[in-house]
Design a protein around this motif. Structure first.
Motif, PDB file in Angstrom:
ATOM      1  N   SER A 172      19.235  22.476  58.726  1.00  0.00           N
ATOM      2  CA  SER A 172      18.739  22.388  57.357  1.00  0.00           C
ATOM      3  C   SER A 172      17.438  21.592  57.354  1.00  0.00           C
ATOM      4  CB  SER A 172      19.778  21.677  56.479  1.00  0.00           C
ATOM      5  OG  SER A 172      19.223  21.272  55.246  1.00  0.00           O
ATOM      6  N   ALA A 173      16.671  21.731  56.284  1.00  0.00           N
ATOM      7  CA  ALA A 173      15.448  20.934  56.143  1.00  0.00           C
ATOM      8  C   ALA A 173      15.743  19.524  55.660  1.00  0.00           C
ATOM      9  CB  ALA A 173      14.492  21.622  55.167  1.00  0.00           C
ATOM     10  N   ASP A 174      16.986  19.273  55.246  1.00  0.00           N
ATOM     11  CA  ASP A 174      17.381  17.988  54.679  1.00  0.00           C
ATOM     12  C   ASP A 174      17.805  17.025  55.796  1.00  0.00           C
ATOM     13  OD1 ASP A 174      18.327  15.968  52.936  1.00  0.00           O
ATOM     14  OD2 ASP A 174      20.338  16.852  52.922  1.00  0.00           O
ATOM     15  N   ARG A 188       8.881  22.942  61.812  1.00  0.00           N
ATOM     16  CA  ARG A 188      10.342  22.770  61.819  1.00  0.00           C
ATOM     17  C   ARG A 188      11.065  23.920  62.512  1.00  0.00           C
ATOM     18  NH1 ARG A 188      14.762  24.236  58.310  1.00  0.00           N
ATOM     19  NH2 ARG A 188      13.397  25.351  56.857  1.00  0.00           N
ATOM     20  N   THR A 224      14.613  25.995  63.181  1.00  0.00           N
ATOM     21  CA  THR A 224      15.695  26.382  62.278  1.00  0.00           C
ATOM     22  C   THR A 224      17.069  26.286  62.932  1.00  0.00           C
ATOM     23  OG1 THR A 224      15.375  28.698  62.890  1.00  0.00           O
ATOM     24  CG2 THR A 224      14.197  27.894  60.945  1.00  0.00           C
ATOM     25  N   GLY A 262       7.668  20.067  58.023  1.00  0.00           N
ATOM     26  CA  GLY A 262       8.374  20.831  57.000  1.00  0.00           C
ATOM     27  C   GLY A 262       9.750  20.333  56.642  1.00  0.00           C
ATOM     28  N   PHE A 263      10.208  19.239  57.266  1.00  0.00           N
ATOM     29  CA  PHE A 263      11.488  18.659  56.892  1.00  0.00           C
ATOM     30  C   PHE A 263      11.327  17.764  55.662  1.00  0.00           C
ATOM     31  CE2 PHE A 263      12.393  19.502  61.420  1.00  0.00           C
ATOM     32  CZ  PHE A 263      13.659  20.050  61.328  1.00  0.00           C
ATOM     33  N   ALA A 264      12.391  17.665  54.873  1.00  0.00           N
ATOM     34  CA  ALA A 264      12.467  16.690  53.783  1.00  0.00           C
ATOM     35  C   ALA A 264      13.250  15.502  54.328  1.00  0.00           C
ATOM     36  CB  ALA A 264      13.164  17.287  52.570  1.00  0.00           C
TER      37      ALA A 264
END
Length: 230
Positions: A52-54, A166, A168, A81-83
């Motif tokens: 996840s990007a989180d 990022r 995946t 691109g990650f949060a």
């Protein structure tokens, strides 16, 4: 890989890092798609996990070195691109914890197999990537701050592709790593001083900072700044 894709790869930090490592150790030391440098020991524990990007990052203490490590990794992952959030890592889909073995363990303890090992020395670390109920749990553990930093550089390569974007998916694994050589460095042309300020002091450029970042990514621990005026 050719055309625009190749230029994008070479322009990224990992492309420069790989080029520096090839010069340092020779072309036979790198393999396409492998971590640079290769880890000493890796046990793969299943199929790739969705990333996840989180992301949540946390450390086992609040030392200046740990704070700098978390801030540096947060910047790299966010740029890709990650949060990224600092603290409360378990509340996020991708939980990342940096653990000194001498600090109190997290609630529930460390993953199986994450423990000090004889060859670790001052720079070794253990890296665990495993599935969790919320997504992916990653733990980097070491006896030393230097070891945690080296683990963070490996983690950057696992979570970001060659262009710094990022990934995946990530492979679940348990890795033990330490450097073969205590002194590792290079003197790439990108580090040459070419500009000065009004007082005649050399000015560090964005190109030089990128080259230093590339050296750090492949765990080199010194750099020589060549002069183009000699």
């Amino acid at each position: 890989m050719r055309g625009t894709a190749l230029r994008r790869w070479m322009a990224g930090p990992f492309g420069l890092a790989c080029a520096l490592w090839l010069v340092f150790l020779g072309a036979d030391s790198a393999r396409a798609g492998a971590l640079v440098p290769a880890l000493q020991s890796v046990r793969v524990d299943g199929a790739p996990l969705v990333l996840s990007a989180d992301v949540g990052l946390e450390g086992s203490n609040g030392s200046p070195a740990m704070t700098f490590l978390l801030s540096t990794l947060r910047g790299a992952l966010a740029a890709g691109g990650f949060a990224v959030s600092l603290g409360g890592a378990d509340a996020h889909a991708v939980s990342v914890r940096f653990q000194r073995f001498t600090d109190a363990p997290p609630p529930g303890g460390l993953p199986g197999g994450v423990a000090p090992f004889p060859r670790a020395g001052e720079e070794g670390y253990v890296l665990s990537v495993a599935a969790s109920t919320g997504g992916v749990r990653i733990v980097v553990a070491s006896d030393t701050e230097h070891g945690l930093w080296n683990g963070a550089m490996t983690l950057r390569q696992l979570l970001l592709d060659a262009a710094g974007v990022r990934e995946t998916a990530v492979t679940p694994q348990l890795a033990f790593d330490y450097p073969d050589q205590p002194i590792r460095g290079a003197s790439p042309a990108e580090l040459a001083f070419t500009t000065t300020d009004a007082s005649g002091n050399f000015v560090v450029s964005a190109v030089q900072l990128a080259a230093l970042d590339a050296l750090a990514l492949v765990k080199m621990n010194f750099a020589i700044f060549p002069s183009r005026t000699l």
